[in-house]
Design an enzyme around this catalytic site. Structure first.
Site, PDB file in Angstrom:
ATOM      1  CD  GLU A 894      -2.735  -1.541   2.496  1.00 55.67           C
ATOM      2  OE1 GLU A 894      -2.609  -0.746   3.227  1.00 55.67           O
ATOM      3  OE2 GLU A 894      -3.244  -2.534   2.526  1.00 55.67           O
ATOM      4  CD  GLU A1073      -8.334   0.901   4.417  1.00 61.79           C
ATOM      5  OE1 GLU A1073      -7.460   0.826   3.267  1.00 61.79           O
ATOM      6  OE2 GLU A1073      -8.164   0.135   5.260  1.00 61.79           O
TER       7      GLU A1073
END
Ligand SMILES: [Zn+2]
EC number: 3.4.17.24
Length: 1197
Positions: A894, A1073
């Site tokens: 990520e 997120e």
């Protein structure tokens, strides 16, 4: 439901039968007058009671007409009034007659075929009433009587949707019967043919029936019939019949025997050729799609061409966990082949669950209600220290700010800041804005570049490859530290220009208003009218590049030197043409990424410890990245990409001789030398964060790529980062990454992979751009071993495929899943931030939280404002500032979370007045990279322990999960000294959703979703957890409130967010997120996300914290009224949470025109075991468990 008398009531017209006509009419009259009684009731009641044939026929007529006109609503009404039972009884009674009345049989069958599907218990009822064989025998005995056979077949089709019925009918020869009805092309009886095929397809879903069909050679028959219809149905009027044949093939090939029969009957070639013919006609799409599905099912499953699916790199753990996946991996006997199970053949008993367990932190798709924590005691914060206070004392030294009295410091007592009056409060807060672009100056670049062109021919076809670090130098040096010091001194002196002027200017560009500053800066540089990157590179590195080359880039000095001095290589092909695909709208200021220093980067890489002991540096990391000055829209997916790609995969089997099948890159075999052939691409991934394990050339311009699993694990492939060279222009190269695991991906929804071209960087375009066409993500024919699939056998991998046309010949290009951000990049950014900050204003400290398993340091930052003076009050204010605790990058794949963190850090270190106010309000504790080892070694999910670190927060092991253990320790220490942070936030990236959003924790919202614990709504809960996301949804363009969720899930109980909330007691504990793809709302709607937007998000997050500060202590400031109103609004709306709208159960994405097809797996149905003793007339034991309407999906545990 009112019944309307639209048809004449004709009951009275029949002659009442002797015996009970009076009674009958009496009853009818009663019912008609009874309250709530309707015409339908009356009709049914009459039908049930009359013995008169004509009456019965009349009523049946009426009912047929009603159901035909009224559609499914009337059919449902009939069912709800017990109509099916009455009709079944009628059918049974009529069949007992010596010669059943034909018209009656036709009507009853027609009605039952219409109403049966509406009756959930119809399958069971029809079996109990024993009518299955009645219908079957009617067909057998009246094959020539179409009028009768058609409704009978229709009803057989309804019966057969119940698996028990299907098996039972099969035993009575129904499959053979259907094959008597269906046949080669004919213009007659197409209606009958169609129903028979539908019935057959339903029947063949039963494994017993399918096996019967295979045994009798019907697979071959079906294929022959299909080809016949394909040849003769030239006007495509019988598409449904052709599809019906395919449906039956699809059912039969669910069986392993069926697949074998299909292959033996040359099915692959037949369906491949016929569907190629159909491609041109859009109305035949269903045929192409179904054929494709069958072929994929029958495509023999392959093992991955690897010696083992365990990572190609090995790292010996200090302790091996007692249980869990890593323990299992270590306990595997060496002879176990983890690439494929021998027992995979036995897959007839397998049932693929389409909803796979995902390994993503944040997947909501499989997020069922039973994942919601219902135990109220587990929801209530525990707040225990977890570790003894004496032990927690070890963290004291990370909190100098709480003890330092600043007596040594030269502090400037400043005027109190006019906080409330400044524009930064009432007016717009100045933060870097991703959307602003400077004016268009397209010609400057092209002109200046061309002046500097030196023929590439001079250097032959030598091409820039990776930079080699001479690790030897460090090793051979007696005093590595000295060596390193020397290097650093040199770096500093050579980049003086950079640090003094450039960095300041760039700093302002990033952190404040870009266009103005960049223009003035550009003006200074433009004197020599050379491309910006090149001039900067020359100014900075040229004076010592030869030394640098000798020392660092042994054997490659010339290449790097040439790149640096000349800057640009000649490009025969037309630059503007090759770039025309990328809409270049403007060229922005100096192309030197702020905080970037190539020399410093190289120095840092030398000290970064990787398991494979990398000695190369990838060019993008060396040059740095700046966001491109153009927008990158979310890609629209052209129709039919998936099936084209799948057809190409199927061609591998059909035209096996066309497949090159040559290994081009192989990490498992380091001595493997790639055959030198000018035509093939070359690959490399041996650099920090690189991930590519093996490459196989499939066709001239097509390559299969295999990713490496996370170290000490055998899966988690998704992240990729690799180098490609040796390309030609004007050719589309197809890349297939064939061992992905997630069941869906944003690659199906407009996301493109990233590419960095070194030639482009040298043309002053040093940026990652979104590239690739024909992108799609689908299940492939490579099968996962049960070891990798958590015990499940025969699960498939997925392919990401994309096609790229390179902009330059003999370029060096890099591909990545997302914008890379290495550990060394972080270290470089931290050093640059530290060296460029104003120590009189900013309190900045960098500590080492701990060492990772492979000996890299995990940085911990403390950022706040310096106290105004060392007077008591100022020191008090300084120490009493609330804490904010931030972390990022626990999941190495990520990388977007690192870019968000970079935005946060740059904002916090900026001279922006709001940033200063923010620093004066809080003390920031930041762990910017919780998983350095994972990042360095190119992992996607795990640390070196082979575990997801964001599942270890409940009981982190100090030896296996040191960064988590100590990050938690810091928080525990803060709890112990009663200095809990106001906010904890862990930055993540989301692979399957768009926008940026947060997950938080709320007892109430969790309870709302369980619905079964109303009493616990008494829980008093501050809704403050909603304030920060709410603020962000107003201030950050990429942020989306409706994607946020505040539910506590059982599967997340050991994540940072839940543990920091429940154990440490931080109410505002979040996961933030960020999408890997792009936004579908707000200012960036329709665009893919870039680093500019991600960094902006990080900065806006800080601004949000500043507003939160004033919301949590509103009396501290005299706020302008307008602002107060706005914030009251926020508070109010956050209090008015009444409906649980934030918990999203639906699919993440809407459906496509071309349905994304995941069902290629051989999906053998488990048949209902029908005991021999169970006849047609007795209900079987299992049937209550079966819901007839769902029977096609029925699977028993
Ligand atoms: Zn994550």
């Amino acid at each position: 439901m009112e019944f309307h008398h639209t048809t004449p009531w004709r009951v009275g017209s029949s002659t009442p039968e002797a015996g009970s006509p009076k009674k009958q009419f009496e009853k009818i009259r009663k019912e008609m007058t009874a309250k709530g009684s309707t015409g339908m009731d009356v009709l049914l009641s009459t039908l049930e009671n009359t013995k008169d044939l004509q009456t019965t026929l009349n009523i049946l007529n009426i009912l047929v007409e009603l159901v035909s006109v009224g559609g499914s609503r009337r059919a449902s009404a009939l069912v709800s009034k017990g109509g099916t039972q009455i009709l079944l009884q009628l059918l049974l009674n009529a069949s007992k007659e010596s010669s059943p009345h034909e018209e009656l049989m036709i009507q009853v069958h027609t009605l039952l075929a219409r109403t049966g599907p509406k009756d959930k218990k119809f399958g069971v009822k029809s079996r109990i009433n024993g009518v299955l064989t009645i219908t079957l025998n009617l067909v057998k005995q009246n094959l020539q009587n179409q009028r009768l056979v058609l409704p009978c077949l229709q009803l057989l089709r309804v019966y057969s949707t119940n698996p028990v019925n299907a098996v039972s009918l099969g035993k009575n020869g129904v499959v053979e019967l259907m094959f008597k009805i269906i046949g080669p092309f004919s213009k007659k009886n197409t209606g009958l043919m169609k129903v028979a095929l539908d019935t057959l397809a339903a029947l063949l879903k039963s494994k017993t029936n399918a096996r019967r069909a295979v045994d009798r050679g019907y697979v071959h028959v079906l294929l022959t019939i299909y080809v016949d219809w394909h040849r003769h149905d030239n006007r495509h009027r019988n598409m449904l019949i052709r599809k019906g044949i395919l449906q039956s093939l699809k059912s039969v090939t669910s069986l392993k025997l069926g697949r074998k029969a299909f292959i033996d009957a040359n099915g692959m070639k037949i369906l491949y050729n016929t569907s190629q013919d159909c491609l041109a006609v859009r109305t035949l799409d269903p045929l192409v799609n179904t054929s494709s599905l069958i072929m994929r099912k029958c495509f023999p499953k392959n093992r991955l061409p690897l010696p083992t699916i365990k990572s190609a790199f090995h790292f010996q753990l200090p302790v091996i966990p007692v249980t869990g996946p890593v323990a299992q991996l270590y306990n595997l006997p060496p002879e176990v082949d983890d690439v494929v199970d021998e027992s995979d053949d036995n897959e007839d008993l397998e049932l693929e669950a389409e909803n796979e367990i995902e390994n993503d932190d944040d997947i909501d798709q499989n997020f069922k209600n039973d994942d919601i924590e219902t135990d109220i005691n587990k929801l209530k914060p525990k707040q225990e220290l977890g570790r003894p206070v004496e032990e927690l004392k070890m963290y004291e030294h990370f909190f100098h700010e709480l003890s330092d009295d600043f007596q040594e410091c030269d502090l400037i007592a400043k005027e109190p800041k006019p906080l409330a009056k400044e524009g930064n409060l009432g007016g717009p807060i100045v933060v870097p804005t991703a959307g602003e672009e400077p004016p268009v100056e397209p010609n400057i670049l092209t002109n200046s570049v061309k002046k500097n062109i030196i023929s590439q021919k001079e250097e032959g076809d030598k091409q820039p490859t990776f930079l080699d670090l001479a690790k030897e130098d460090i090793k051979n040096s007696d005093n590595p530290l000295q060596q390193q010091e020397g290097d650093q001194n040199r770096t500093v002196s050579s980049s003086q220009y950079l640090t003094s002027d450039l960095v300041k200017a760039l700093d302002r560009i990033t952190l404040q208003n870009a266009p103005q500053t960049s223009q003035s800066f550009t003006a200074g540089i433009k004197k020599d009218s050379s491309p910006h990157l090149t001039s900067i590179t020359c100014t900075k590195t040229c004076p010592h590049i030869s030394t640098c080359g000798n020392v660092l880039f042994e054997g490659r000095t010339v290449q790097l030197g040439k790149l640096c001095f000349t800057g640009v290589e000649t490009e025969e092909d037309d630059d503007s043409a090759s770039n025309s695909s990328v809409e270049q709208t403007s060229f922005e200021g100096p192309n030197m990424p702020p905080l970037h220093d190539s020399d410093l980067y190289v120095e840092i890489v030398k000290n970064t410890k990787s398991v494979p002991e990398y000695s190369e540096v990838a060019y993008p990391d060396y040059f740095g990245h700046i966001p491109p000055p153009f927008k990158e829209p979310i890609l629209e997916r052209p129709y039919g990409v998936q099936r084209t790609k799948i057809a190409q995969d199927i061609e591998r089997l059909i035209h096996q001789n066309d497949i090159i099948d040559k290994v081009m890159y192989d990490l498992d075999n380091p001595n493997y030398t790639v055959p030198e052939e000018g035509e093939s691409l070359k690959f490399n991934s041996r650099f920090e964060s690189g991930n590519l394990r093996k490459v196989i050339q499939i066709r001239k311009n097509e390559y299969d790529l295999i990713l490496n699993s996370d170290i000490n694990s055998n899966h988690y492939h998704q992240w990729f980062y690799f180098e490609v060279s040796g390309m030609r222009t004007g050719v589309g190269y197809r890349f297939n990454i064939i061992n992905c695991e997630k069941s869906n991906s944003q690659f199906n929804y407009g996301m493109q992979p990233l590419m960095y071209s070194v030639q482009e960087a040298l043309h002053a375009r040093p940026w990652w751009i979104r590239v690739g066409t024909d992108i799609c993500y689908y299940k492939n024919h490579f099968s996962r071993s049960s070891v990798a699939a958590g015990g499940q056998k025969g699960k498939s991998y997925y392919t990401i495929t994309f096609t790229v046309t390179f902009p330059h010949k003999d370029d060096v290009c890099y591909f990545a899943y997302h914008y890379p951000y290495t550990y060394s990049t972080l270290q470089m950014h931290l050093q640059k931030l530290e060296s460029s900050h104003n120590p009189q204003q900013i309190y900045f400290r960098q500590d080492v939280l701990c060492e990772t398993l492979s000996g890299n340091s995990c940085p911990l930052l403390t950022i706040t404002a310096m106290p105004e003076s060392n007077y008591y009050e100022n020191i008090c204010q300084f120490r009493n500032r609330p804490y904010i605790f931030l972390s990022a990058r626990v999941h190495p794949g990520e990388t977007n979370s690192s870019w968000v963190m970079k935005g946060t850090l740059e904002y916090l270190m900026s001279s922006n007045p709001t940033a200063q106010s923010l620093r004066e309000s809080y003390i920031f504790k930041i762990v910017p990279m919780l998983n350095p080892d994972g990042v360095i070694n190119g992992n996607h999910r795990c640390s070196l322990s082979g575990e997801d670190l964001n599942r270890q927060w409940q009981s982190p092991n100090p030896d296996l999960h040191p960064t988590i253990y100590h990050a938690k320790g810091l928080l525990q220490y803060m709890a112990a000294i009663k200095r809990l942070p106001l906010v904890y936030c862990d930055y993540h990236g989301h692979s399957r959703k768009k926008n940026v959003f947060m997950y938080g924790c709320s007892i109430k919202e969790t309870v709302w979703h369980t619905n079964d614990n109303a009493a616990s709504c008494d829980v008093v809960e501050d809704v403050g957890y909603r304030t920060l996301p709410k603020i962000l949804s107003h201030t950050a363009p990429a942020f989306c409130m409706s994607s946020c969720s505040f539910v506590v899930e059982k599967s997340k109980q050991s994540t940072a967010r839940v543990v920091v909330w429940r154990e440490i007691g931080v109410q505002r504990s979040y996961t933030m997120e960020s999408t890997l793809c792009g936004c579908d709302q707000g200012k960036y709607k329709g665009l893919q996300i870039g680093t500019r937007e991600l960094e902006e998000m990080g900065a806006k997050f800080c601004v949000g914290l500043f507003r939160l500060k004033r919301l949590t202590s509103p009396l501290e400031y005299n706020l302008p009224n307008s602002l107060l109103e706005f914030e009251n609004d926020l508070i109010e709306s956050s209090c008015k949470v009444t409906s649980p709208t934030t918990y999203v159960l639906e699919e993440d994405e809407p459906r496509f025109l071309e349905e994304v097809d995941y069902s290629a797996e051989s999906n053998d149905e488990i048949d209902i075991e029908l005991p021999e003793s169970v006849g047609d007339y007795e209900p079987s034991v299992q049937e209550d468990a079966l819901s007839d309407s769902e029977s096609s999906k029925t699977c028993l545990p």
